[in-house]
Design an enzyme around this catalytic site. Structure first.
Site, PDB file in Angstrom:
ATOM      1  N   GLY A 148       4.313   7.223  -1.021  1.00 38.41           N
ATOM      2  CA  GLY A 148       5.636   6.655  -1.250  1.00 38.41           C
ATOM      3  C   GLY A 148       6.700   7.075  -0.238  1.00 38.41           C
ATOM      4  CB  CYS A 165      -0.869  -0.015   1.255  1.00 40.70           C
ATOM      5  SG  CYS A 165      -1.916  -1.468   1.367  1.00 40.70           S
ATOM      6  CB  ALA A 166       3.476   1.882  -2.377  1.00 41.57           C
ATOM      7  CD  GLU A 174      -2.134   3.738  -3.729  1.00 36.50           C
ATOM      8  OE1 GLU A 174      -1.505   3.546  -2.686  1.00 36.50           O
ATOM      9  OE2 GLU A 174      -3.380   3.879  -3.755  1.00 36.50           O
ATOM     10  CB  CYS A 176      -1.229   6.861  11.008  1.00 35.73           C
ATOM     11  SG  CYS A 176      -2.218   6.952   9.533  1.00 35.73           S
TER      12      CYS A 176
HETATM   13  C1  LIG Z   1      -1.738   4.781   4.650  1.00 35.03           C
HETATM   14  S1  LIG Z   1      -1.606   4.969   2.947  1.00 35.03           S
HETATM   15  C2  LIG Z   1       0.035   4.452   2.623  1.00 35.03           C
HETATM   16  C3  LIG Z   1       1.097   5.472   2.929  1.00 35.03           C
HETATM   17  C4  LIG Z   1       2.444   5.088   2.359  1.00 35.03           C
HETATM   18  N1  LIG Z   1       2.892   3.792   2.816  1.00 35.03           N
HETATM   19  C5  LIG Z   1       3.502   6.126   2.673  1.00 35.03           C
HETATM   20  O1  LIG Z   1       4.270   5.946   3.634  1.00 35.03           O
HETATM   21  O2  LIG Z   1       3.574   7.126   1.977  1.00 35.03           O
HETATM   22  C6  LIG Z   1      -2.522   3.628   2.324  1.00 35.03           C
HETATM   23  C7  LIG Z   1      -2.502   3.524   0.834  1.00 35.03           C
HETATM   24  O3  LIG Z   1      -2.951   2.212   0.487  1.00 35.03           O
HETATM   25  C8  LIG Z   1      -3.735   2.292  -0.673  1.00 35.03           C
HETATM   26  N2  LIG Z   1      -4.546   1.053  -0.699  1.00 35.03           N
HETATM   27  C9  LIG Z   1      -5.620   0.741   0.064  1.00 35.03           C
HETATM   28  N3  LIG Z   1      -6.083  -0.482  -0.244  1.00 35.03           N
HETATM   29  C10 LIG Z   1      -5.304  -0.973  -1.228  1.00 35.03           C
HETATM   30  C11 LIG Z   1      -5.277  -2.174  -1.975  1.00 35.03           C
HETATM   31  N4  LIG Z   1      -6.179  -3.136  -1.770  1.00 35.03           N
HETATM   32  N5  LIG Z   1      -4.329  -2.324  -2.900  1.00 35.03           N
HETATM   33  C12 LIG Z   1      -3.413  -1.366  -3.128  1.00 35.03           C
HETATM   34  N6  LIG Z   1      -3.388  -0.188  -2.470  1.00 35.03           N
HETATM   35  C13 LIG Z   1      -4.303   0.011  -1.525  1.00 35.03           C
HETATM   36  C14 LIG Z   1      -4.504   3.574  -0.497  1.00 35.03           C
HETATM   37  O4  LIG Z   1      -4.989   4.053  -1.724  1.00 35.03           O
HETATM   38  C15 LIG Z   1      -3.448   4.486   0.112  1.00 35.03           C
HETATM   39  O5  LIG Z   1      -2.741   5.171  -0.869  1.00 35.03           O
END
Ligand SMILES: C[S@@+](CC[C@H](N)C(=O)[O-])C[C@H]1O[C@@H](n2cnc3c(N)ncnc32)[C@H](O)[C@@H]1O
Length: 433
Positions: free
Chosen positions: A239, A235-236, A259, A357
């Site tokens: 980034g 879940c990147a 993502e 978080c």
């Molecule tokens: C908490 S944020 C991640 C923050 C990131 N790790 C960073 O440090 O910048 C969660 C992310 O996971 C993505 N996400 C949620 N469910 C997902 C899935 N099933 N597959 C891929 N991405 C997903 C969301 O769109 C969001 O961008």
């Protein structure tokens, strides 16, 4: 000539802020979306006043009550009073114009100040500004040379000092000093007064410095993929952690960064590209459809899924947040699915780091518990031990064998964002079971 004078209008910036505050309190709407909907041009100043109110809500509400500001002036709108008091005492220190509400609040300035300084709910000191060196583009030595050249003084820590000593050193940081973090290499800590300075700094624009809260840096620190390894970030976007993992790996090896949101995927591509990541393969797609054919040889996985985000300190909250059980249940369901998928779909995986978080157990200890039940070939490793025991806050010990191994970063104690982390390792005998 008529003696009648038209009443002087309240400046629109105060009116617009009060309108948002009122809607947020009465309709429990999110400040972020209310600001977004607001057409007013001075969004930044709106945001600043609302953040000050959010940080000092107890002290402000208390002072309004104690001074009798609303009781003695029943025509004064309550939300507008809160905005004006915030700006006068915690914001710019002065109010624009001569409208009746402005003159009224101004006339209470001394009483308000006295109420606030005598109150137990003193102004909350913001947490420090954390700045991480992006070692893809700038070495730690060059970053330090740059800072010394700009006359910053490095506050030295006793190498045998405790975590409590370190937190005390942060609290006592002088404005021209900085500290190096004791857990994460390349994280610099500055006095909160420099928050805006760093936000618009040329090194931040050039991605040599990354504005990243120390708590979120613990994910890559604990995952600790060796140089040359293969990592999957499920879940990147945007980034931040992908980039940090890339730094930890000295930009050598491979990182698959997945993502599912198109817009956020674009942000992920832009950030990792501008930050000089040479080993990141961004993938637009659903984490649940990834497997060893799409992402071969994965050894280390980061799972940082969408969560309620109630640990984020940048959030503006103007009323006591209600726990939304339905939303948490839904989020936890997705978190369990993704973490469990990470545990089952990649045969070469050695270590998985899960983080949120959020400070709710439903998204944290309970997710960990369920995934361990579903995937007995994994065990938890102690995050605290991995930080050489130089940490205080762990998970809830009522979750036997779980709580003590997980880690919490707590805003008021650790001076960071509120983050939960759990680290899993594949049992060495798992494949033979
Ligand atoms: C908490 S944020 C991640 C923050 C990131 N790790 C960073 O440090 O910048 C969660 C992310 O996971 C993505 N996400 C949620 N469910 C997902 C899935 N099933 N597959 C891929 N991405 C997903 C969301 O769109 C969001 O961008």
């Amino acid at each position: 000539m008529s003696q009648f004078t038209h009443s002087i209008k309240v400046p629109t910036q105060y009116k617009a802020t009060a309108k948002i505050l009122k809607a947020a309190i009465e309709k429990q709407k999110s400040i972020k979306s209310l600001i977004f909907e607001e057409k007013h041009a001075r969004v930044r100043s709106l945001q600043a006043v609302l953040k000050h109110y959010s940080d000092n809500r107890g002290a402000i509400d208390n002072a309004i009550e104690e001074t009798g500001l609303l009781k003695e002036n029943p025509n004064l709108d309550s939300a507008l009073a809160k905005v004006l008091v915030t700006e006068l005492i915690f914001g710019r220190g002065q109010l624009n114009g001569e409208s009746k509400p402005v003159r009224t609040v101004r006339s209470y300035k001394e009483k308000l100040q006295q109420a606030i300084s005598g109150s137990e709910q003193q102004k909350k000191e913001p947490n420090p500004r954390y700045v991480r060196i992006n070692t893809n583009l700038l070495s730690v030595a060059d970053a330090l040379d740059y800072l010394y050249g700009e006359e910053w003084r490095r506050k030295q820590l006793d190498p045998d000092g405790t975590y409590a000593d370190f937190l005390a050193a942060i609290r006592e940081l002088e404005e021209d000093e900085f500290l190096m973090d004791m857990h994460v290499e390349g994280v610099l800590i500055f006095h909160h007064k420099w928050s805006h300075y760093w936000a618009s700094h040329e090194f931040v624009h050039a991605k040599k410095f990354i504005l990243q809260n120390k708590a979120t840096c613990l994910a890559a620190e604990l995952l600790a993929p060796p140089v040359g390894s293969t990592v999957l970030d499920l879940c990147a976007a945007p980034g931040m952690k992908t980039l940090h993992i890339c730094n930890v790996m000295h930009n050598k090896g491979r990182i698959y960064a997945v993502e599912q949101s198109k817009e956020r995927y674009k942000a992920l591509c832009d950030i990792t590209n501008e930050a000089g990541c040479q080993i990141v393969t961004p993938i637009l797609g659903d984490a649940l459809t990834m497997d060893a054919t799409k992402c071969p040889d994965v050894e280390y996985i980061l799972v940082d899924p969408s969560c309620s985000g109630n640990g984020m300190q940048s959030r503006i909250s103007v009323c006591d947040e209600q726990k939304d059980d339905k939303r948490l249940y839904k989020l936890a369901g997705l978190q369990i699915k993704i973490l469990s998928h990470a545990m089952s779909a990649f045969p070469n995986v050695k270590r998985i780091l899960y983080c949120t978080c959020s400070l709710w157990k439903e998204e944290n200890e309970q997710v960990v518990q369920r995934c361990l039940q579903l995937n007995p070939s994994f065990k938890l490793l102690s995050c605290k031990k991995a930080l050489r025991n130089k940490w205080q806050n762990v998970g809830d010990k009522e979750y036997v064998q779980i709580g003590k191994n997980c880690l919490y970063c707590l805003p008021d104690y650790d001076l960071t964002d509120g983050i939960f982390l759990a680290m899993f390792e594949k049992r060495p005998d798992a494949d033979n079971e």
